[in-house]
Design a protein around this motif. Structure first.
Motif, mmCIF file in Angstrom:
data_model
loop_
_atom_site.group_PDB
_atom_site.id
_atom_site.type_symbol
_atom_site.label_atom_id
_atom_site.label_comp_id
_atom_site.label_asym_id
_atom_site.label_seq_id
_atom_site.Cartn_x
_atom_site.Cartn_y
_atom_site.Cartn_z
ATOM 1 N N LEU A 351 0.825 -1.215 0.000
ATOM 2 C CA LEU A 351 0.000 0.000 0.000
ATOM 3 C C LEU A 351 0.854 1.258 0.000
ATOM 4 C CD1 LEU A 351 -2.882 -0.897 2.506
ATOM 5 C CD2 LEU A 351 -2.985 -0.813 0.019
ATOM 6 N N LEU A 352 1.942 1.238 0.780
ATOM 7 C CA LEU A 352 2.818 2.414 0.814
ATOM 8 C C LEU A 352 3.481 2.639 -0.550
ATOM 9 C CD1 LEU A 352 4.546 2.011 4.309
ATOM 10 C CD2 LEU A 352 2.812 3.684 3.656
ATOM 11 N N TYR A 353 3.923 1.567 -1.201
ATOM 12 C CA TYR A 353 4.561 1.703 -2.517
ATOM 13 C C TYR A 353 3.590 2.262 -3.549
ATOM 14 C CZ TYR A 353 9.230 -0.279 -2.032
ATOM 15 O OH TYR A 353 10.546 -0.469 -1.730
ATOM 16 N N LEU A 354 2.318 1.874 -3.450
ATOM 17 C CA LEU A 354 1.325 2.353 -4.421
ATOM 18 C C LEU A 354 0.787 3.734 -4.090
ATOM 19 C CD1 LEU A 354 -0.730 -0.939 -4.941
ATOM 20 C CD2 LEU A 354 1.009 0.046 -6.456
ATOM 21 N N SER A 355 1.186 4.278 -2.953
ATOM 22 C CA SER A 355 0.592 5.546 -2.513
ATOM 23 C C SER A 355 1.582 6.695 -2.460
ATOM 24 C CB SER A 355 -0.044 5.376 -1.129
ATOM 25 O OG SER A 355 -1.035 4.366 -1.146
ATOM 26 N N LEU A 356 2.861 6.437 -2.238
ATOM 27 C CA LEU A 356 3.833 7.529 -2.152
ATOM 28 C C LEU A 356 5.217 6.998 -2.478
ATOM 29 C CD1 LEU A 356 4.815 8.271 1.532
ATOM 30 C CD2 LEU A 356 3.286 6.418 0.980
ATOM 31 N N PRO A 357 6.136 7.889 -2.899
ATOM 32 C CA PRO A 357 7.504 7.428 -3.206
ATOM 33 C C PRO A 357 8.177 6.891 -1.947
ATOM 34 C CG PRO A 357 7.105 9.639 -4.074
ATOM 35 C CD PRO A 357 5.961 9.326 -3.161
ATOM 36 N N MET A 358 8.812 5.732 -2.095
ATOM 37 C CA MET A 358 9.472 5.082 -0.966
ATOM 38 C C MET A 358 10.952 4.922 -1.276
ATOM 39 S SD MET A 358 7.277 4.462 1.443
ATOM 40 C CE MET A 358 8.015 3.152 2.414
ATOM 41 N N SER A 359 11.778 5.501 -0.436
ATOM 42 C CA SER A 359 13.226 5.316 -0.554
ATOM 43 C C SER A 359 13.661 4.163 0.344
ATOM 44 C CB SER A 359 13.950 6.601 -0.158
ATOM 45 O OG SER A 359 13.690 6.906 1.217
ATOM 46 N N LEU A 360 14.931 3.770 0.164
ATOM 47 C CA LEU A 360 15.460 2.706 1.015
ATOM 48 C C LEU A 360 15.424 3.094 2.480
ATOM 49 C CD1 LEU A 360 18.541 1.517 -1.093
ATOM 50 C CD2 LEU A 360 16.356 0.344 -0.802
ATOM 51 N N GLY A 405 6.195 10.848 4.922
ATOM 52 C CA GLY A 405 5.918 11.737 3.800
ATOM 53 C C GLY A 405 6.671 13.044 3.921
ATOM 54 N N SER A 406 7.083 13.569 2.778
ATOM 55 C CA SER A 406 7.806 14.844 2.774
ATOM 56 C C SER A 406 6.852 16.031 2.735
ATOM 57 C CB SER A 406 8.750 14.897 1.567
ATOM 58 O OG SER A 406 8.021 14.714 0.352
ATOM 59 N N THR A 407 5.583 15.796 2.406
ATOM 60 C CA THR A 407 4.570 16.850 2.413
ATOM 61 C C THR A 407 3.367 16.380 3.216
ATOM 62 O OG1 THR A 407 3.481 16.037 0.425
ATOM 63 C CG2 THR A 407 5.306 17.589 0.107
ATOM 64 N N ARG A 408 2.436 17.317 3.418
ATOM 65 C CA ARG A 408 1.243 16.951 4.180
ATOM 66 C C ARG A 408 0.431 15.894 3.443
ATOM 67 N NH1 ARG A 408 -2.324 21.739 6.536
ATOM 68 N NH2 ARG A 408 -0.330 21.970 7.630
ATOM 69 N N ARG A 409 0.351 16.016 2.100
ATOM 70 C CA ARG A 409 -0.385 15.014 1.327
ATOM 71 C C ARG A 409 0.238 13.625 1.458
ATOM 72 N NH1 ARG A 409 -2.385 16.897 -4.644
ATOM 73 N NH2 ARG A 409 -4.220 18.096 -3.990
ATOM 74 N N ALA A 410 1.573 13.576 1.317
ATOM 75 C CA ALA A 410 2.261 12.295 1.414
ATOM 76 C C ALA A 410 2.143 11.713 2.824
ATOM 77 C CB ALA A 410 3.729 12.462 1.034
ATOM 78 N N SER A 411 2.216 12.577 3.833
ATOM 79 C CA SER A 411 2.076 12.100 5.210
ATOM 80 C C SER A 411 0.675 11.566 5.461
ATOM 81 C CB SER A 411 2.403 13.227 6.188
ATOM 82 O OG SER A 411 3.745 13.662 6.039
ATOM 83 N N LEU A 412 -0.327 12.268 4.917
ATOM 84 C CA LEU A 412 -1.700 11.801 5.064
ATOM 85 C C LEU A 412 -1.893 10.460 4.360
ATOM 86 C CD1 LEU A 412 -4.557 12.337 6.089
ATOM 87 C CD2 LEU A 412 -5.009 13.588 3.953
ATOM 88 N N ALA A 413 -1.268 10.302 3.188
ATOM 89 C CA ALA A 413 -1.350 9.023 2.479
ATOM 90 C C ALA A 413 -0.710 7.902 3.303
ATOM 91 C CB ALA A 413 -0.666 9.141 1.114
ATOM 92 N N ALA A 414 0.429 8.194 3.950
ATOM 93 C CA ALA A 414 1.089 7.179 4.777
ATOM 94 C C ALA A 414 0.214 6.778 5.965
ATOM 95 C CB ALA A 414 2.437 7.707 5.265
ATOM 96 N N VAL A 415 -0.476 7.757 6.555
ATOM 97 C CA VAL A 415 -1.351 7.460 7.701
ATOM 98 C C VAL A 415 -2.530 6.592 7.267
ATOM 99 C CG1 VAL A 415 -2.948 8.486 9.366
ATOM 100 C CG2 VAL A 415 -0.675 9.465 9.040
ATOM 101 N N ILE A 416 -3.142 6.935 6.118
ATOM 102 C CA ILE A 416 -4.285 6.150 5.633
ATOM 103 C C ILE A 416 -3.845 4.721 5.313
ATOM 104 C CG2 ILE A 416 -5.993 5.940 3.794
ATOM 105 C CD1 ILE A 416 -6.070 8.970 3.628
ATOM 106 N N CYS A 417 -2.665 4.583 4.662
ATOM 107 C CA CYS A 417 -2.156 3.236 4.364
ATOM 108 C C CYS A 417 -1.889 2.453 5.644
ATOM 109 C CB CYS A 417 -0.877 3.339 3.546
ATOM 110 S SG CYS A 417 -1.117 3.951 1.860
ATOM 111 N N THR A 418 -1.404 3.125 6.670
ATOM 112 C CA THR A 418 -1.126 2.450 7.942
ATOM 113 C C THR A 418 -2.411 1.984 8.614
ATOM 114 O OG1 THR A 418 0.851 3.817 8.204
ATOM 115 C CG2 THR A 418 0.038 2.679 10.165
ATOM 116 N N ILE A 419 -3.446 2.833 8.554
ATOM 117 C CA ILE A 419 -4.727 2.433 9.150
ATOM 118 C C ILE A 419 -5.303 1.222 8.422
ATOM 119 C CG2 ILE A 419 -7.105 3.156 9.559
ATOM 120 C CD1 ILE A 419 -6.067 5.994 9.974
#
Length: 465
Positions: A351-360, A405-419
């Motif tokens: 879910l994280l890979y499909l929602s926001l850029p993921m670095s190592l 996430g580096s922005t609020r949108r990316a952080s919100l996406a990470a939170v939704i994926c975590t939930i």
């Protein structure tokens, strides 16, 4: 001594030195093999590129394109290798925690069972015995002739008690050495005997002490206020005389200490005008053997149980008092959850890979946070409700994943994926309605991915990346 609780059979446990050495050996071999494959492929492409660059420029351009693709594959392999390392390490961590938690649960069950196990104090109803002479006939041989002989022999018969009034006070103390509950019993009973026979006036009162005692003090039998003496040490039969039609009363008293149950057994006798009042001066007392008392009353930590039988009644099983412990519910849930955690981790990372850029770096941080939260959850569940423990840890997990996430949108996406990928699935494996909760988590994941692509959340601006 009971055998120690064992872990789950067939599940690796890295706290065992043998399995830890085997895991290290296999990991080292797999790592070396992967490194050699990557180096060999890189060297082969470099050699082909060098040879073709000198002779055939067109083919050299083609090889350059393959070199670029190879570098992209290497970057993808780095992500795959890191995920594989996290997944394998997480599996062995969770299997070890599952074994440890299963061991702890079984040890807790064994400890609770041991606290109420052991011998019981069983008081047998007294018996009034008398002896009668019964004629009988047998045939024998005298001088080669069969002769019929008529004789008499003695047989034991028993009178039914005309009444029983019993008062029992039970205190409970812990046995620190054996971790069991010990009962201290103060017993006082009045028995009524009526001689309904015509030609018998000699009887024996058989009033044994309770079975299973570790200490017996103040044992005393009285007849109409007069103490009766034992004929032989250790013999609890007391002779007395009672004329036909007369009645007498006996009183039996003692203090005893023994196992974590006290019961009264009729030993096949009929109970008549029977009343037993047992007062348990501790919490958690309950009646035993399914013989429901006529009355149960409580005052503070004391509970009084009253059994009353006015007419003749036959009671096959012993009945009395035992210490009721709180049931240990929902065992085996956390070990099962821990075994499924690697699959939940893989779903969350997808879910994280499909929602926001993921670095190592993000992958390593997310994996460390996830398994650290599961480790804390395992040990917090030993001291509090697992649902409450996961609720508290979920708040910490959501706060930490906000930083992915580096922005609020990316952080919100990470939170939704975590939930959707971590918090709800773990809850689904904890609550009774697992199927419903897991379905809601899957539905939320699907809705989130659809919204994410339909409304262009995956098209982050360069500065957002």
């Amino acid at each position: 001594m009971s055998e120690p609780a064992q872990g789950i059979p067939g599940i690796p446990d890295l706290t065992h030195p043998t399995e830890l050495l085997q895991f290290g050996t296999h990991t080292l071999k797999a790592s070396l093999l992967l490194v050699f494959l990557v180096i060999a492929l890189g060297v082969a492409i470099a050699l082909i590129n060098f040879s073709l660059r000198r002779n055939q420029p067109e083919e050299a351009i083609f090889i350059d394109e393959w070199a670029i693709r190879y570098s992209q594959i290497l970057r993808g392999l780095q992500h795959l290798f890191l995920l594989l390392v996290l997944l394998v390490a997480g599996f062995f961590l969770c299997s070890t925690l599952s074994n440890r938690y299963h061991h702890w649960e079984q040890a807790k069950v064994a400890q609770v069972a041991e606290s109420v196990a052991g011998d019981r104090l069983e008081q047998v109803a007294p018996q009034v015995r008398y002896v009668v002479k019964v004629p009988y006939t047998y045939t024998t041989q005298v001088n080669n002739k069969l002769v019929k002989v008529n004789e008499t022999r003695e047989e034991n018969r028993y009178l039914t008690l005309a009444g029983s009034q019993i008062q029992v006070k039970i205190d409970q103390t812990p046995d620190v050495q054996n971790r069991r509950a010990v009962y201290r019993v103060d017993y006082a009973a009045d028995y009524k005997v009526v001689n309904q026979l015509r030609d018998i006036n000699s009887f024996f009162l058989e009033a044994p002490p309770p079975n299973g005692y570790s200490l017996l003090a103040g044992y005393k039998v009285e007849q109409s206020g007069t103490r009766l003496q034992q004929i032989n040490p250790g013999d609890y039969g007391f002779p007395f005389r009672l004329q036909p039609g007369e009645e007498t009363n006996f009183r039996l008293t003692y203090q005893a200490q023994g196992g974590s149950r006290w019961v009264y057994s009729a030993e096949g006798q009929l109970l008549k005008n029977f009343r037993l009042v047992a007062t348990a001066n501790f919490s958690g007392a309950d009646f035993a053997s399914g013989i429901v008392p006529n009355e149960i009353s409580g005052e503070g930590q004391s509970t009084r149980f009253t059994w009353t039988f006015d007419d003749n009644v036959a009671v096959k099983n012993p009945f009395g008092i035992f210490t009721n412990t709180n049931p240990i519910r929902h065992t085996g849930i956390l070990p099962r959850l821990l075994l499924l955690v690697p699959a939940l981790f893989l779903w969350w990372m997808l879910l994280l890979y499909l929602s926001l850029p993921m670095s190592l770096k993000n992958i390593a941080v997310a994996g460390g946070i996830f398994f650290a939260c599961l480790l804390a959850f395992t040990y917090m569940s030993r001291v509090m409700n697992p649902q409450l423990a996961w609720t508290l840890i979920s708040l910490i997990l959501l706060i930490l994943t906000w930083g992915l996430g580096s922005t609020r949108r990316a952080s919100l996406a990470a939170v939704i994926c975590t939930i959707a990928g971590a918090v709800l699935p773990v809850f689904g494996l904890l609550v009774p309605y697992s199927g419903l909760t897991l379905s809601l988590a899957g539905l939320l994941s699907a809705i989130w991915l659809a919204v994410r692509h339909w409304y262009g959340w995956h098209r982050l601006q360069p500065q957002d990346r």
